[in-house]
Every structure is written in C-alpha cells, then in structure tokens.
Design a protein around this motif. Sequence first.
Motif, PDB file in Angstrom:
ATOM      1  N   ILE A  89     -15.177  65.025  -9.886  1.00  0.00           N
ATOM      2  CA  ILE A  89     -15.725  65.385 -11.194  1.00  0.00           C
ATOM      3  C   ILE A  89     -16.143  66.870 -11.193  1.00  0.00           C
ATOM      4  N   THR A 128     -18.011  62.506  -6.416  1.00  0.00           N
ATOM      5  CA  THR A 128     -17.399  61.422  -7.193  1.00  0.00           C
ATOM      6  C   THR A 128     -15.994  61.773  -7.656  1.00  0.00           C
ATOM      7  N   ASN A 148     -13.072  60.833 -10.068  1.00  0.00           N
ATOM      8  CA  ASN A 148     -12.714  60.098 -11.275  1.00  0.00           C
ATOM      9  C   ASN A 148     -12.132  61.096 -12.275  1.00  0.00           C
ATOM     10  N   CYS A 203     -13.038  61.447 -15.570  1.00  0.00           N
ATOM     11  CA  CYS A 203     -13.867  61.610 -16.783  1.00  0.00           C
ATOM     12  C   CYS A 203     -13.812  63.025 -17.359  1.00  0.00           C
ATOM     13  N   TRP A 226     -13.964  60.050 -22.654  1.00  0.00           N
ATOM     14  CA  TRP A 226     -14.232  58.691 -23.131  1.00  0.00           C
ATOM     15  C   TRP A 226     -14.109  58.613 -24.646  1.00  0.00           C
ATOM     16  N   PRO A 266     -19.952  61.756 -19.995  1.00  0.00           N
ATOM     17  CA  PRO A 266     -21.384  61.819 -19.720  1.00  0.00           C
ATOM     18  C   PRO A 266     -21.945  63.220 -19.514  1.00  0.00           C
ATOM     19  N   CYS A 300     -23.385  62.935 -13.773  1.00  0.00           N
ATOM     20  CA  CYS A 300     -22.542  61.834 -13.297  1.00  0.00           C
ATOM     21  C   CYS A 300     -23.383  60.982 -12.347  1.00  0.00           C
ATOM     22  N   ILE A 301     -23.264  59.650 -12.442  1.00  0.00           N
ATOM     23  CA  ILE A 301     -24.050  58.793 -11.546  1.00  0.00           C
ATOM     24  C   ILE A 301     -23.190  58.203 -10.425  1.00  0.00           C
ATOM     25  N   GLY A 302     -21.961  58.684 -10.322  1.00  0.00           N
ATOM     26  CA  GLY A 302     -21.108  58.274  -9.197  1.00  0.00           C
ATOM     27  C   GLY A 302     -20.607  56.849  -9.280  1.00  0.00           C
ATOM     28  N   CYS A 303     -20.351  56.376 -10.515  1.00  0.00           N
ATOM     29  CA  CYS A 303     -20.052  54.954 -10.693  1.00  0.00           C
ATOM     30  C   CYS A 303     -18.725  54.500 -10.098  1.00  0.00           C
ATOM     31  N   SER A 304     -17.847  55.416  -9.757  1.00  0.00           N
ATOM     32  CA  SER A 304     -16.518  54.995  -9.280  1.00  0.00           C
ATOM     33  C   SER A 304     -16.382  55.074  -7.761  1.00  0.00           C
TER      34      SER A 304
HETATM   35  S1  SF4 Z   1     -20.887  58.082 -13.580  1.00  0.00           S
HETATM   36 FE1  SF4 Z   1     -18.840  57.211 -13.764  1.00  0.00          FE
HETATM   37  S2  SF4 Z   1     -18.394  57.363 -15.976  1.00  0.00           S
HETATM   38 FE2  SF4 Z   1     -20.125  58.726 -15.579  1.00  0.00          FE
HETATM   39  S3  SF4 Z   1     -19.169  60.775 -15.219  1.00  0.00           S
HETATM   40 FE3  SF4 Z   1     -19.458  59.790 -13.213  1.00  0.00          FE
HETATM   41  S4  SF4 Z   1     -17.524  58.745 -12.780  1.00  0.00           S
HETATM   42 FE4  SF4 Z   1     -17.563  59.222 -14.999  1.00  0.00          FE
END
Ligand code: SF4
Length: 364
Positions: A231, A271, A273, A275, A280, A287, A294-298
């Motif tokens: 990201i 992270t 991804n 995004c 989105w 976000p 970013c909360i590192g969801c992936s």
């Molecule tokens: S937390 Fe997940 S959805 Fe949000 S920016 Fe990071 S990777 Fe993307």
Amino acid sequence: MAEEITLLESLRRRGVSRRGFLKFCTATASLMALPPALIPRVAAALEQAKRPSVIWLSFQECTGCTESLTRSHAPTVESLIFDHISLDYHHTLQAAAGDAAEHAREEAMKQHHGKYILVVDGSIPLAENGNYSTIAGISNLEMLKECAEGAAAIVSVGTCAAYGGLPMAKPNPTGAVGVSEIIKDKPIVNVPGCPPIPTVITGVLAHFLVFGSLPELDHLGRPKVFFGQNIHDRCYRRPFYERGQFAETFDDEGARKGWCLYKLGCKGPITYNACATNKWNEGTSWPVESGHGCIGCSEPGFWDFGGLYKALSVPTGNIGSTAVAAAALGVAAGAGLAAMNRSKKQAAAKAHETMTVTDLNKET
Ligand code: SF4
Ligand code: SF4
C-alpha cells in the motif's frame, strides 16, 4: 444449473454490441493488468468462454466478503463477469433453502466434477471436531473436504478463508484456520482483505475464464498482479512520508493538509493489497484517501499484529535528513509536492476507471 451459453452470447442478451464486446475485452485485460498486446487473445477466449459452475461456501465469516462483491450500483464490467458464472450454491444469495439447497450443491458437484470453481469465505473451526460451525448438520471441515475433492481450483475469498482472519485472533477458541491449512492437493488462490476488493475477486474469476487457470501467485498464494506491491509504495501520501510530514492526530493541521498517517498507526508499509490503485466503491475512494490509516487487513495475522492506532516501530528510509532538507526547500517545494501528490492520485484513479454497460455501447 449452468446454462451452456458463451460469454459473448450472455453479453448480447444484455444488449452489448460487437464493438461493446471489444471494449469489454480491453477493460477485462486492464482489470487483470495485462498488456494491450494480449487483448486479441483475451477476446478470442472470452468469445468462447462457457459459464463455469461455482460453488460458494460461507463458513465462520460476517458476510462482508459477499456484501463487498454485490455492492455495485451499475452493471459494471466486473459485475458482468460475476453474472456470467453459474453460481450453483451460495448460502446468502441462493433462493433455495434446506434440503433443496443441499441438493443443488450435490447436483453441481456431480455434474461438474473436476471442473467447478470452489469459492470459500470464512475460516474453518477445527476445535471440538469442527462442531463450532455446521451447515445442514455437516461441519464446515467436512463440507470443505467434500466440495474440494471435485473442484478444479479453490478461491479463498477474504482474510478469514485465506489465513484464519478475525475468528483466528487470540485466543482462537474455535481453532479457526484458513483453507490452505486443510486442503493440500488443489490449486488455491488467496484473495485476502477484510473484505477483499470486489475488482480483485472478479479479476481472478476473469483470469480463470480467459486462461482456464489461476493467475501467478506470490509466496502467500495471492495473485501477484494485485498484491505485488504494498500500500505504501502506491500511496499518494507517500511524498509526505518521504519529507517527514506526519499527521499527529486525526484533526490537526497535518491531517487537514493530507499528510502521511504513519504516526496514527497506518500499516501501509507492511500491507500488500491493491486499495491504493483499484480503490473501493467503484473507484470512488479508499481508506487512506478518506483520512484513516491502512489497518493491514489483508495480511496473515491480521488482528494479532499490533494495535490499529499504534505506529509501526520506525519509519523506513532516512526520514530525518529528508525532513531537514525538505524544511530548507520551503513553501515553493511544498506547492510542488502537493501537485505531485495530486497527479499520483489522479494517475491511480485513471488506471482503474469503472466501466458500465452503457459505457460499452457508447460510440467513442
Ligand atoms: S486495511 Fe485493508 S482495506 Fe484498508 S487500506 Fe489496508 S488493505 Fe486496504
Ligand atoms: S499514509 Fe500510510 S501508506 Fe500512505 S504513505 Fe503514509 S504510511 Fe505509507
């Protein structure tokens, strides 16, 4: 059950012309990040592409992954690809219930043995013989094994199916794990995210439609084309990071000026991804653009790898000296930075424009 029509026929039925179909092929190639030279190959494959049977299992999950995929306001290229698959079984989207639903799953498995795509969202509980989550009296573990046996490939949608996700957070009372911890003899692609980006899910399905195989994967089983960069590397706030300009709170001067969110806990640097480029809600925002790190969801270990608002240990690179040099450059450099920042943002948006059926049939 799957109707044997080609994708071209399916688009014709939606009023898409031959010219519109070629635009669709260009957009699909771009969705998969393929070079323009491959568009004729994509067109030839999509012209013949039959509806693949898809069995979609939802285990320990919140339905966010399905919500993500179905949140489309206009019939976009991505939704057309999704429409073209034959979704023979899906707990949330199917009309059938009870015995009829289970019968549909068994029929699809029998009719398309060796050819169907198995999509899984949610983690699988292993504790107490898998009794924490059952469907029609069958444990998730048993159903996964049963359905995986005849699948051509498996798509683990969302961080829960890919790596265990939220249900696996400590102390993990249900013994939750991801699909690849259980199934070892099938091609599996992980599409993590909480939820995953819908265009990434359809990009993987499009690749299967065009090439009959899964895209190239990284060491964590994710498609490289979407998860190849982190990201942070694609973030339009990156120039602020390089200059050492960080928001310290969510309502300070730095936050208002759109400075880097690193000190507010942004996990962008660790992270991977898409995004920052795919964005989105049909390319509207993401976000970090809306002001939250970013909360590192992936990533594997999502939820257990640190507080959401706790900054990562130290910024990478020589931020200190960069910041001193930046201060000497003064206001003029700040204006240049803002312009660069804007152009990066615009370039990212342009690379992944949303295209609808109306766009396909436009003359230009
Ligand atoms: S937390 Fe997940 S959805 Fe949000 S920016 Fe990071 S990777 Fe993307
Ligand atoms: S906001 Fe996050 S992803 Fe963007 S530059 Fe700062 S640390 Fe990196």
